[in-house]
Design a protein around this motif. Structure first.
Motif, PDB file in Angstrom:
ATOM      1  N   MET A  25      70.245  20.939  56.526  1.00 20.88           N
ATOM      2  CA  MET A  25      68.367  20.737  57.849  1.00 20.88           C
ATOM      3  C   MET A  25      68.030  20.901  59.155  1.00 20.88           C
ATOM      4  O   MET A  25      67.507  21.422  59.748  1.00 20.88           O
ATOM      5  CB  MET A  25      68.630  18.927  57.953  1.00 20.88           C
ATOM      6  N   GLU A  26      69.426  20.218  60.046  1.00 16.93           N
ATOM      7  CA  GLU A  26      69.995  20.302  61.156  1.00 16.93           C
ATOM      8  C   GLU A  26      70.090  22.153  60.818  1.00 16.93           C
ATOM      9  O   GLU A  26      69.073  22.328  63.055  1.00 16.93           O
ATOM     10  CB  GLU A  26      71.430  19.897  61.622  1.00 16.93           C
ATOM     11  N   TRP A  46      68.767  24.754  59.991  1.00 12.70           N
ATOM     12  CA  TRP A  46      67.248  24.846  59.889  1.00 12.70           C
ATOM     13  C   TRP A  46      65.926  24.361  61.224  1.00 12.70           C
ATOM     14  O   TRP A  46      65.694  25.339  61.966  1.00 12.70           O
ATOM     15  CB  TRP A  46      66.666  24.309  58.866  1.00 12.70           C
ATOM     16  N   SER A  47      66.639  23.430  61.187  1.00  7.79           N
ATOM     17  CA  SER A  47      65.541  22.668  62.616  1.00  7.79           C
ATOM     18  C   SER A  47      65.953  23.993  64.203  1.00  7.79           C
ATOM     19  O   SER A  47      65.494  24.183  65.147  1.00  7.79           O
ATOM     20  CB  SER A  47      65.885  21.306  62.713  1.00  7.79           C
ATOM     21  N   ASN A  48      68.035  23.943  64.291  1.00  6.78           N
ATOM     22  CA  ASN A  48      68.149  24.076  65.096  1.00  6.78           C
ATOM     23  C   ASN A  48      67.727  25.824  64.922  1.00  6.78           C
ATOM     24  O   ASN A  48      67.511  26.529  66.436  1.00  6.78           O
ATOM     25  CB  ASN A  48      69.616  23.831  65.482  1.00  6.78           C
ATOM     26  N   ARG A  93      64.023  29.970  69.936  1.00  2.77           N
ATOM     27  CA  ARG A  93      64.122  30.334  68.111  1.00  2.77           C
ATOM     28  C   ARG A  93      65.045  31.196  67.852  1.00  2.77           C
ATOM     29  O   ARG A  93      64.930  32.147  68.942  1.00  2.77           O
ATOM     30  CB  ARG A  93      62.555  30.813  67.335  1.00  2.77           C
ATOM     31  N   TYR A 109      60.640  31.132  58.529  1.00  3.67           N
ATOM     32  CA  TYR A 109      61.718  29.413  59.021  1.00  3.67           C
ATOM     33  C   TYR A 109      60.961  28.995  57.987  1.00  3.67           C
ATOM     34  O   TYR A 109      61.258  27.573  57.408  1.00  3.67           O
ATOM     35  CB  TYR A 109      61.470  29.917  60.170  1.00  3.67           C
ATOM     36  N   PRO A 154      60.963  21.768  58.252  1.00  7.39           N
ATOM     37  CA  PRO A 154      61.624  20.077  58.939  1.00  7.39           C
ATOM     38  C   PRO A 154      61.341  20.236  60.175  1.00  7.39           C
ATOM     39  O   PRO A 154      61.715  20.886  60.875  1.00  7.39           O
ATOM     40  CB  PRO A 154      63.338  20.344  58.321  1.00  7.39           C
ATOM     41  N   ASN A 155      60.434  19.041  60.494  1.00  6.29           N
ATOM     42  CA  ASN A 155      60.386  18.594  61.468  1.00  6.29           C
ATOM     43  C   ASN A 155      60.461  17.071  62.767  1.00  6.29           C
ATOM     44  O   ASN A 155      60.421  17.157  63.567  1.00  6.29           O
ATOM     45  CB  ASN A 155      58.714  18.483  62.001  1.00  6.29           C
ATOM     46  N   ASP A 156      61.251  16.419  61.199  1.00  8.17           N
ATOM     47  CA  ASP A 156      61.864  15.367  62.408  1.00  8.17           C
ATOM     48  C   ASP A 156      63.500  14.974  60.859  1.00  8.17           C
ATOM     49  O   ASP A 156      62.861  15.418  59.090  1.00  8.17           O
ATOM     50  CB  ASP A 156      60.703  13.979  61.871  1.00  8.17           C
ATOM     51  N   VAL A 201      64.213  13.152  56.278  1.00  8.36           N
ATOM     52  CA  VAL A 201      63.358  14.367  56.394  1.00  8.36           C
ATOM     53  C   VAL A 201      62.220  14.696  56.312  1.00  8.36           C
ATOM     54  O   VAL A 201      61.494  14.670  55.090  1.00  8.36           O
ATOM     55  CB  VAL A 201      64.498  15.691  56.034  1.00  8.36           C
TER      56      VAL A 201
END
Length: 185
Positions: A93-94, A96-98, A108, A118, A144-146, A165
């Motif tokens: 998840m991290e 993906w977000s990064n 990006r 994405y 994922p936004n959070d 998440v």
């Protein structure tokens, strides 16, 4: 009419009621993010059947309010994940977000440069007590936004870490099984 427990059980909940603990979650991850699909299903300890809201447009007419349906909005979809010592789901998840927006450079990644690269899909399925799928919701264009914190404490020696998440998405739809066919969200 007098209250009758037998009538309630047979007429109100003839199948015994749906159980919130009988569900599975599948989240597709984009290329470049570790594929944790099957593992995510086993470690996702809480999820939600999605909500949607229809806004109301209020127009006054001779001093009286007349209401019209506005646009549909979809709230963030949140799941709770059990964290293992390898942090595999958290790392995915991290990552993906990064890749969507880096911590340091505010950029990006080239491999996720387009919107379609994405954003993916996810499924949440509710099961009956016999294991038969009752209903499956598909989330379209999620990302994922959070990613929540993980609380650490000396007082929690007999607990498994969890984190949430939050996913943004465009809409949801019921994909299976449904007595009325596909219901667009």
């Amino acid at each position: 009419m007098a209250f009758n427990v037998s009538e309630f059980a047979s007429a109100g909940l003839p199948l015994g009621g749906a159980r919130p603990s009988l569900f599975s979650v599948i989240v597709d991850t984009p290329s470049g993010v570790p594929n944790v699909g099957a593992r995510f299903n086993f470690t996702c300890s809480a999820a939600e059947i999605p909500a949607s809201s229809l806004s109301v447009i209020t127009q006054r007419y001779y001093g009286r309010e007349v209401k019209f349906a506005g646009t549909r909005t979809f709230a963030e979809w949140t799941v709770t994940v059990l964290n293992d010592e390898d942090f595999a789901i958290r790392q995915a998840m991290e990552t993906w977000s990064n890749l969507i927006n880096s911590h340091q450079g505010n950029l990006r990644s080239g491999q996720l440069a387009t919107n379609s690269s994405y954003r993916t899909t996810a499924l949440v399925t509710q099961y009956g007590k016999t294991g038969v799928p009752l209903r499956t919701y598909q989330f379209v264009n999620i990302f994922p936004n959070d990613i929540s914190n993980i609380a650490l404490s000396w007082d929690n020696g007999d607990a498994i870490e969890t984190f949430t998440v939050g996913f943004a998405y465009d809409y949801w739809q019921v994909v299976a099984p449904s007595t009325t066919g596909i219901i667009a969200g």
